[in-house]
Design a protein around this motif. Structure first.
Motif, short mmCIF file in Angstrom:
data_model
loop_
_atom_site.label_atom_id
_atom_site.label_comp_id
_atom_site.label_asym_id
_atom_site.label_seq_id
_atom_site.Cartn_x
_atom_site.Cartn_y
_atom_site.Cartn_z
N LEU A 216 40.50 -37.89 21.66
CA LEU A 216 39.21 -38.56 21.86
C LEU A 216 38.21 -37.65 22.58
CD1 LEU A 216 40.48 -42.14 22.87
CD2 LEU A 216 39.55 -41.41 20.65
N VAL A 217 38.69 -36.92 23.57
CA VAL A 217 37.83 -35.98 24.32
C VAL A 217 37.30 -34.89 23.40
CG1 VAL A 217 37.95 -34.11 26.03
CG2 VAL A 217 38.78 -36.38 26.62
N ALA A 218 38.17 -34.35 22.55
CA ALA A 218 37.78 -33.25 21.66
C ALA A 218 36.87 -33.73 20.52
CB ALA A 218 39.02 -32.57 21.09
N SER A 219 37.15 -34.94 20.02
CA SER A 219 36.41 -35.42 18.84
C SER A 219 35.10 -36.13 19.20
CB SER A 219 37.28 -36.40 18.04
OG SER A 219 38.46 -35.78 17.60
N PHE A 220 35.11 -36.84 20.32
CA PHE A 220 33.94 -37.65 20.70
C PHE A 220 33.60 -37.43 22.19
CE2 PHE A 220 36.78 -39.92 17.74
CZ PHE A 220 35.99 -39.93 16.59
N PRO A 221 33.24 -36.19 22.57
CA PRO A 221 33.09 -35.88 24.01
C PRO A 221 32.02 -36.73 24.72
CG PRO A 221 32.34 -34.04 22.63
CD PRO A 221 33.04 -35.01 21.73
N PHE B 102 44.43 -27.34 23.18
CA PHE B 102 43.11 -27.96 23.25
C PHE B 102 42.17 -27.21 24.20
CE2 PHE B 102 45.71 -31.30 21.53
CZ PHE B 102 44.85 -32.04 20.71
N ALA B 103 40.95 -26.98 23.76
CA ALA B 103 39.96 -26.28 24.59
C ALA B 103 39.53 -27.15 25.76
CB ALA B 103 38.76 -25.91 23.74
N GLU B 104 39.22 -26.51 26.87
CA GLU B 104 38.76 -27.23 28.07
C GLU B 104 37.24 -27.30 28.09
OE1 GLU B 104 40.52 -26.03 31.79
OE2 GLU B 104 42.23 -25.14 30.77
N GLY B 105 36.73 -28.20 28.92
CA GLY B 105 35.30 -28.20 29.25
C GLY B 105 34.37 -28.81 28.23
N ARG B 106 34.91 -29.53 27.24
CA ARG B 106 34.03 -30.11 26.21
C ARG B 106 33.44 -31.44 26.64
NH1 ARG B 106 35.97 -29.60 20.12
NH2 ARG B 106 33.92 -30.54 19.98
N CYS B 107 34.05 -32.06 27.62
CA CYS B 107 33.62 -33.40 28.04
C CYS B 107 33.44 -33.39 29.55
CB CYS B 107 34.68 -34.42 27.62
SG CYS B 107 34.43 -36.07 28.28
N ARG B 108 32.19 -33.60 29.99
CA ARG B 108 31.92 -33.60 31.43
C ARG B 108 32.67 -34.74 32.11
NH1 ARG B 108 25.59 -33.46 32.36
NH2 ARG B 108 25.89 -35.20 30.94
N GLY B 109 33.28 -34.44 33.24
CA GLY B 109 33.98 -35.47 33.99
C GLY B 109 35.45 -35.60 33.64
N PHE B 110 35.86 -34.96 32.53
CA PHE B 110 37.29 -35.02 32.17
C PHE B 110 38.01 -33.83 32.77
CE2 PHE B 110 40.93 -34.11 29.36
CZ PHE B 110 41.58 -35.33 29.45
N ASP C 77 39.32 -31.30 12.15
CA ASP C 77 38.48 -30.39 12.95
C ASP C 77 39.13 -30.02 14.29
OD1 ASP C 77 36.53 -30.54 10.98
OD2 ASP C 77 35.65 -32.33 11.87
N LEU C 78 40.23 -30.67 14.61
CA LEU C 78 40.90 -30.38 15.87
C LEU C 78 41.71 -29.09 15.75
CD1 LEU C 78 42.28 -33.82 17.08
CD2 LEU C 78 40.27 -32.61 17.86
N PRO C 79 42.02 -28.48 16.90
CA PRO C 79 42.90 -27.30 16.83
C PRO C 79 44.24 -27.69 16.24
CG PRO C 79 42.67 -28.10 19.10
CD PRO C 79 41.68 -28.84 18.26
N SER C 80 44.85 -26.77 15.50
CA SER C 80 46.17 -27.08 14.94
C SER C 80 47.22 -26.27 15.69
CB SER C 80 46.20 -26.78 13.45
OG SER C 80 45.87 -25.43 13.24
N LEU C 81 48.41 -26.79 15.68
CA LEU C 81 49.52 -26.06 16.31
C LEU C 81 49.85 -24.83 15.46
CD1 LEU C 81 51.86 -29.04 17.21
CD2 LEU C 81 50.64 -27.61 18.82
N PRO C 82 50.39 -23.79 16.08
CA PRO C 82 50.81 -22.63 15.28
C PRO C 82 51.73 -23.08 14.15
CG PRO C 82 51.00 -22.15 17.63
CD PRO C 82 50.65 -23.61 17.51
#
Length: 288
Positions: A157-162, A105-113, A23-28
Protein backbone atom coordinates in the motif's frame (compact mmCIF):
# COMPACT_ATOMS: atom_id res chain seq x y z
CA UNK A 1 -18.12 32.28 -3.64
CA UNK A 2 -16.70 29.20 -2.04
CA UNK A 3 -14.60 26.77 -4.04
CA UNK A 4 -16.31 23.56 -5.00
CA UNK A 5 -15.65 20.79 -2.50
CA UNK A 6 -13.11 18.26 -3.70
CA UNK A 7 -14.83 14.87 -3.85
CA UNK A 8 -13.36 12.22 -1.59
CA UNK A 9 -11.33 9.65 -3.51
CA UNK A 10 -13.10 6.39 -4.19
CA UNK A 11 -12.29 3.47 -1.88
CA UNK A 12 -9.63 1.15 -3.27
CA UNK A 13 -10.59 -2.38 -4.22
CA UNK A 14 -8.65 -5.63 -4.26
CA UNK A 15 -8.46 -5.26 -8.06
CA UNK A 16 -6.85 -1.82 -7.71
CA UNK A 17 -4.10 -3.38 -5.61
CA UNK A 18 -3.63 -6.29 -8.04
CA UNK A 19 -3.34 -3.87 -11.00
CA UNK A 20 -0.47 -2.07 -9.26
CA UNK A 21 1.51 -5.22 -8.37
CA UNK A 22 3.26 -5.28 -11.75
CA UNK A 23 4.82 -1.88 -10.95
CA UNK A 24 6.19 -3.05 -7.62
CA UNK A 25 9.75 -4.28 -7.22
CA UNK A 26 10.06 -7.99 -7.94
CA UNK A 27 12.11 -10.51 -6.04
CA UNK A 28 15.26 -11.78 -7.74
CA UNK A 29 14.44 -14.54 -10.24
CA UNK A 30 16.31 -17.16 -8.19
CA UNK A 31 14.20 -16.32 -5.11
CA UNK A 32 11.01 -16.77 -7.13
CA UNK A 33 12.43 -20.12 -8.26
CA UNK A 34 13.07 -21.07 -4.63
CA UNK A 35 9.53 -20.12 -3.60
CA UNK A 36 8.11 -22.13 -6.48
CA UNK A 37 10.18 -25.16 -5.44
CA UNK A 38 8.56 -25.52 -2.01
CA UNK A 39 6.46 -28.53 -2.99
CA UNK A 40 8.78 -30.00 -5.61
CA UNK A 41 10.65 -33.22 -4.90
CA UNK A 42 13.15 -33.15 -7.78
CA UNK A 43 14.88 -29.81 -7.16
CA UNK A 44 18.56 -29.65 -8.11
CA UNK A 45 19.78 -27.90 -4.97
CA UNK A 46 23.34 -27.39 -6.20
CA UNK A 47 22.10 -25.47 -9.27
CA UNK A 48 19.93 -23.19 -7.11
CA UNK A 49 22.81 -22.64 -4.67
CA UNK A 50 25.04 -21.61 -7.55
CA UNK A 51 22.44 -19.16 -8.87
CA UNK A 52 22.02 -17.54 -5.44
CA UNK A 53 25.80 -17.26 -5.09
CA UNK A 54 25.89 -15.08 -8.23
CA UNK A 55 24.04 -12.37 -6.26
CA UNK A 56 26.75 -11.20 -3.87
CA UNK A 57 24.60 -8.87 -1.76
CA UNK A 58 21.93 -11.54 -1.29
CA UNK A 59 24.58 -14.15 -0.44
CA UNK A 60 26.29 -11.90 2.13
CA UNK A 61 23.01 -11.13 3.89
CA UNK A 62 21.94 -14.78 3.89
CA UNK A 63 25.25 -15.95 5.35
CA UNK A 64 25.17 -13.25 8.07
CA UNK A 65 21.78 -14.59 9.10
CA UNK A 66 22.89 -18.25 8.88
CA UNK A 67 25.83 -17.50 11.19
CA UNK A 68 23.69 -15.69 13.79
CA UNK A 69 22.87 -17.28 17.15
CA UNK A 70 19.41 -18.00 15.75
CA UNK A 71 20.80 -21.23 14.33
CA UNK A 72 23.58 -22.00 16.82
CA UNK A 73 25.99 -23.46 14.28
CA UNK A 74 29.30 -24.62 15.72
CA UNK A 75 31.16 -23.62 12.56
CA UNK A 76 31.05 -20.49 10.41
CA UNK A 77 29.44 -21.10 7.03
CA UNK A 78 30.99 -19.21 4.13
CA UNK A 79 28.98 -20.46 1.12
CA UNK A 80 25.31 -21.05 0.30
CA UNK A 81 26.11 -24.73 -0.34
CA UNK A 82 27.60 -24.99 3.18
CA UNK A 83 24.51 -23.34 4.65
CA UNK A 84 22.34 -25.95 2.91
CA UNK A 85 24.59 -28.75 4.20
CA UNK A 86 24.43 -27.61 7.85
CA UNK A 87 20.97 -26.02 8.03
CA UNK A 88 19.07 -27.97 5.38
CA UNK A 89 17.53 -26.76 2.14
CA UNK A 90 14.24 -25.55 3.61
CA UNK A 91 15.87 -23.39 6.30
CA UNK A 92 18.37 -21.91 3.84
CA UNK A 93 15.61 -21.16 1.36
CA UNK A 94 13.73 -19.23 4.04
CA UNK A 95 16.87 -17.29 4.96
CA UNK A 96 17.43 -16.35 1.32
CA UNK A 97 13.79 -15.23 1.05
CA UNK A 98 14.16 -13.12 4.22
CA UNK A 99 17.36 -11.53 2.92
CA UNK A 100 15.75 -10.73 -0.46
CA UNK A 101 12.43 -9.37 0.81
CA UNK A 102 13.99 -7.01 3.37
CA UNK A 103 15.97 -5.34 0.60
CA UNK A 104 13.20 -5.29 -1.98
CA UNK A 105 11.09 -2.19 -1.27
CA UNK A 106 12.43 1.36 -1.67
CA UNK A 107 12.33 3.66 1.36
CA UNK A 108 11.07 7.21 1.65
CA UNK A 109 8.12 7.12 -0.76
CA UNK A 110 5.52 7.88 1.88
CA UNK A 111 6.00 10.68 4.40
CA UNK A 112 5.44 9.55 7.96
CA UNK A 113 5.99 5.85 7.24
CA UNK A 114 8.97 4.53 9.20
CA UNK A 115 10.46 1.85 6.95
CA UNK A 116 13.03 0.66 9.52
CA UNK A 117 10.44 0.48 12.31
CA UNK A 118 8.28 -1.62 9.98
CA UNK A 119 11.10 -4.13 9.43
CA UNK A 120 12.10 -4.09 13.11
CA UNK A 121 8.57 -5.12 14.03
CA UNK A 122 8.48 -7.77 11.29
CA UNK A 123 11.86 -9.21 12.33
CA UNK A 124 10.83 -9.32 15.99
CA UNK A 125 7.59 -11.10 15.04
CA UNK A 126 9.60 -13.60 12.98
CA UNK A 127 11.95 -14.30 15.91
CA UNK A 128 9.02 -14.69 18.33
CA UNK A 129 7.06 -16.90 15.92
CA UNK A 130 10.07 -19.19 15.47
CA UNK A 131 10.41 -19.68 19.24
CA UNK A 132 6.65 -20.28 19.58
CA UNK A 133 6.74 -22.80 16.74
CA UNK A 134 9.55 -24.70 18.45
CA UNK A 135 7.46 -24.93 21.61
CA UNK A 136 4.49 -26.16 19.59
CA UNK A 137 6.60 -28.61 17.53
CA UNK A 138 5.46 -26.73 14.43
CA UNK A 139 7.66 -26.01 11.39
CA UNK A 140 9.99 -23.22 12.63
CA UNK A 141 11.02 -22.12 9.13
CA UNK A 142 7.44 -21.51 8.05
CA UNK A 143 6.81 -19.60 11.29
CA UNK A 144 9.90 -17.42 10.85
CA UNK A 145 9.06 -16.53 7.24
CA UNK A 146 5.36 -15.94 7.95
CA UNK A 147 6.30 -13.72 10.91
CA UNK A 148 8.63 -11.71 8.70
CA UNK A 149 6.01 -11.27 5.97
CA UNK A 150 2.79 -10.98 7.99
CA UNK A 151 2.46 -7.20 7.41
CA UNK A 152 3.99 -7.11 3.90
CA UNK A 153 0.70 -5.69 2.59
CA UNK A 154 1.55 -2.41 4.31
CA UNK A 155 4.58 -2.06 2.02
CA UNK A 156 2.37 -2.83 -0.97
CA UNK A 157 0.00 0.00 0.00
CA UNK A 158 2.86 2.40 0.83
CA UNK A 159 4.60 1.71 -2.49
CA UNK A 160 1.45 1.76 -4.64
CA UNK A 161 -0.57 4.54 -3.00
CA UNK A 162 1.89 6.69 -0.97
CA UNK A 163 -0.32 9.82 -0.72
CA UNK A 164 -3.37 7.85 0.36
CA UNK A 165 -1.29 5.93 2.90
CA UNK A 166 0.07 9.19 4.28
CA UNK A 167 -3.56 10.20 4.94
CA UNK A 168 -4.16 6.86 6.67
CA UNK A 169 -1.15 7.49 8.95
CA UNK A 170 -2.55 10.95 9.79
CA UNK A 171 -5.97 9.41 10.48
CA UNK A 172 -4.43 6.89 12.85
CA UNK A 173 -2.55 9.62 14.74
CA UNK A 174 -5.67 11.76 15.01
CA UNK A 175 -8.01 8.98 16.11
CA UNK A 176 -5.49 6.95 18.14
CA UNK A 177 -6.70 3.77 16.48
CA UNK A 178 -5.11 0.65 15.03
CA UNK A 179 -3.50 0.98 11.61
CA UNK A 180 -5.86 -1.66 10.23
CA UNK A 181 -8.86 0.55 11.10
CA UNK A 182 -7.17 3.66 9.66
CA UNK A 183 -6.44 1.83 6.40
CA UNK A 184 -10.05 0.70 6.06
CA UNK A 185 -11.39 4.19 6.87
CA UNK A 186 -9.12 6.07 4.44
CA UNK A 187 -8.26 3.55 1.72
CA UNK A 188 -11.24 1.21 1.81
CA UNK A 189 -8.85 -1.74 1.86
CA UNK A 190 -6.38 -2.97 4.49
CA UNK A 191 -2.87 -4.41 4.56
CA UNK A 192 -4.18 -7.96 5.07
CA UNK A 193 -5.97 -7.88 1.69
CA UNK A 194 -2.96 -6.21 0.04
CA UNK A 195 -0.68 -8.84 1.57
CA UNK A 196 -2.85 -11.63 0.20
CA UNK A 197 -2.66 -10.07 -3.27
CA UNK A 198 1.14 -9.94 -3.11
CA UNK A 199 1.37 -13.49 -1.71
CA UNK A 200 -0.64 -14.67 -4.72
CA UNK A 201 1.51 -12.61 -7.11
CA UNK A 202 4.76 -13.96 -5.62
CA UNK A 203 3.49 -17.57 -5.57
CA UNK A 204 3.73 -18.07 -1.82
CA UNK A 205 2.61 -21.44 -0.52
CA UNK A 206 -0.97 -21.90 0.72
CA UNK A 207 0.35 -22.19 4.28
CA UNK A 208 2.02 -18.77 4.02
CA UNK A 209 -1.00 -17.18 2.35
CA UNK A 210 -3.32 -18.41 5.10
CA UNK A 211 -0.99 -17.06 7.80
CA UNK A 212 -0.82 -13.62 6.17
CA UNK A 213 -4.58 -13.59 5.62
CA UNK A 214 -5.50 -14.80 9.11
CA UNK A 215 -3.00 -13.13 11.44
CA UNK A 216 -5.53 -10.50 12.61
CA UNK A 217 -8.43 -12.95 12.65
CA UNK A 218 -7.13 -16.42 13.57
CA UNK A 219 -10.64 -17.53 14.56
CA UNK A 220 -12.05 -17.37 11.03
CA UNK A 221 -12.72 -20.78 9.45
CA UNK A 222 -9.69 -22.21 7.66
CA UNK A 223 -7.22 -19.65 9.04
CA UNK A 224 -4.89 -22.46 10.11
CA UNK A 225 -2.63 -22.98 13.12
CA UNK A 226 0.21 -20.86 11.71
CA UNK A 227 -2.12 -17.83 11.72
CA UNK A 228 -2.64 -18.38 15.48
CA UNK A 229 1.14 -18.48 16.06
CA UNK A 230 1.69 -15.26 14.06
CA UNK A 231 -1.27 -13.58 15.78
CA UNK A 232 0.16 -14.26 19.25
CA UNK A 233 3.74 -13.39 18.18
CA UNK A 234 2.52 -10.07 16.73
CA UNK A 235 0.79 -9.16 20.01
CA UNK A 236 3.80 -10.20 22.14
CA UNK A 237 6.16 -8.07 20.03
CA UNK A 238 3.84 -5.05 20.25
CA UNK A 239 3.74 -5.52 24.03
CA UNK A 240 7.56 -5.74 24.23
CA UNK A 241 7.76 -2.61 21.99
CA UNK A 242 10.94 -3.87 20.32
CA UNK A 243 10.33 -1.87 17.14
CA UNK A 244 9.79 1.34 19.17
CA UNK A 245 7.16 2.34 16.63
CA UNK A 246 4.93 5.38 17.20
CA UNK A 247 1.86 3.11 17.07
CA UNK A 248 2.19 1.82 20.61
CA UNK A 249 -1.20 0.12 20.77
CA UNK A 250 -1.10 -3.56 21.66
CA UNK A 251 -3.65 -5.47 19.55
CA UNK A 252 -6.18 -7.58 21.45
CA UNK A 253 -5.28 -11.26 21.58
CA UNK A 254 -7.80 -13.81 20.38
CA UNK A 255 -8.62 -16.13 23.32
CA UNK A 256 -9.04 -18.95 20.78
CA UNK A 257 -5.48 -18.46 19.45
CA UNK A 258 -4.03 -18.01 22.96
CA UNK A 259 -5.72 -21.17 24.22
CA UNK A 260 -4.77 -23.12 21.10
CA UNK A 261 -1.11 -22.56 21.97
CA UNK A 262 -1.77 -23.61 25.59
CA UNK A 263 1.55 -22.32 26.98
CA UNK A 264 2.16 -21.48 30.63
CA UNK A 265 3.65 -18.35 32.18
CA UNK A 266 7.18 -19.78 32.49
CA UNK A 267 7.26 -20.55 28.78
CA UNK A 268 6.12 -17.02 27.92
CA UNK A 269 8.84 -15.47 30.08
CA UNK A 270 11.40 -17.59 28.26
CA UNK A 271 9.77 -16.57 24.96
CA UNK A 272 10.17 -12.87 25.82
CA UNK A 273 13.86 -13.31 26.66
CA UNK A 274 14.66 -15.35 23.55
CA UNK A 275 12.78 -12.98 21.28
CA UNK A 276 14.65 -9.95 22.63
CA UNK A 277 18.04 -11.66 22.29
CA UNK A 278 17.48 -12.96 18.78
CA UNK A 279 15.80 -9.79 17.55
CA UNK A 280 18.99 -7.73 17.92
CA UNK A 281 21.09 -10.19 15.99
CA UNK A 282 18.64 -10.79 13.16
CA UNK A 283 18.16 -7.02 12.79
CA UNK A 284 21.94 -6.61 12.46
CA UNK A 285 22.04 -9.34 9.79
CA UNK A 286 19.12 -8.12 7.71
CA UNK A 287 19.11 -4.34 8.06
CA UNK A 288 22.78 -3.38 8.30
Amino acid sequence: MSAAAVPAPLPLSYDDVVKNLEDLPSLPAVVMELLNSIDQEDVDISVLAKKVSNDQALTAKTLRLANSSLYGLQIKVTTIQQAITYLGFQTTRNLITAAAVTGCFAEGRCRGFDHRAFWRHSIATAACAKVLARQMRFNQDYAFTAGLLHDIGRLVLVASFPERYEQALAYRAEHDCFMLDAERAVLGIDHVEAGMALAEHWNFSDTMRLAIGGHHDPEKPGAGFLAAIIHVADAVVHALDLAQAPDGLVPPVSPVAWNALGLDEAVYLQLFRETELQYEEITMALLS
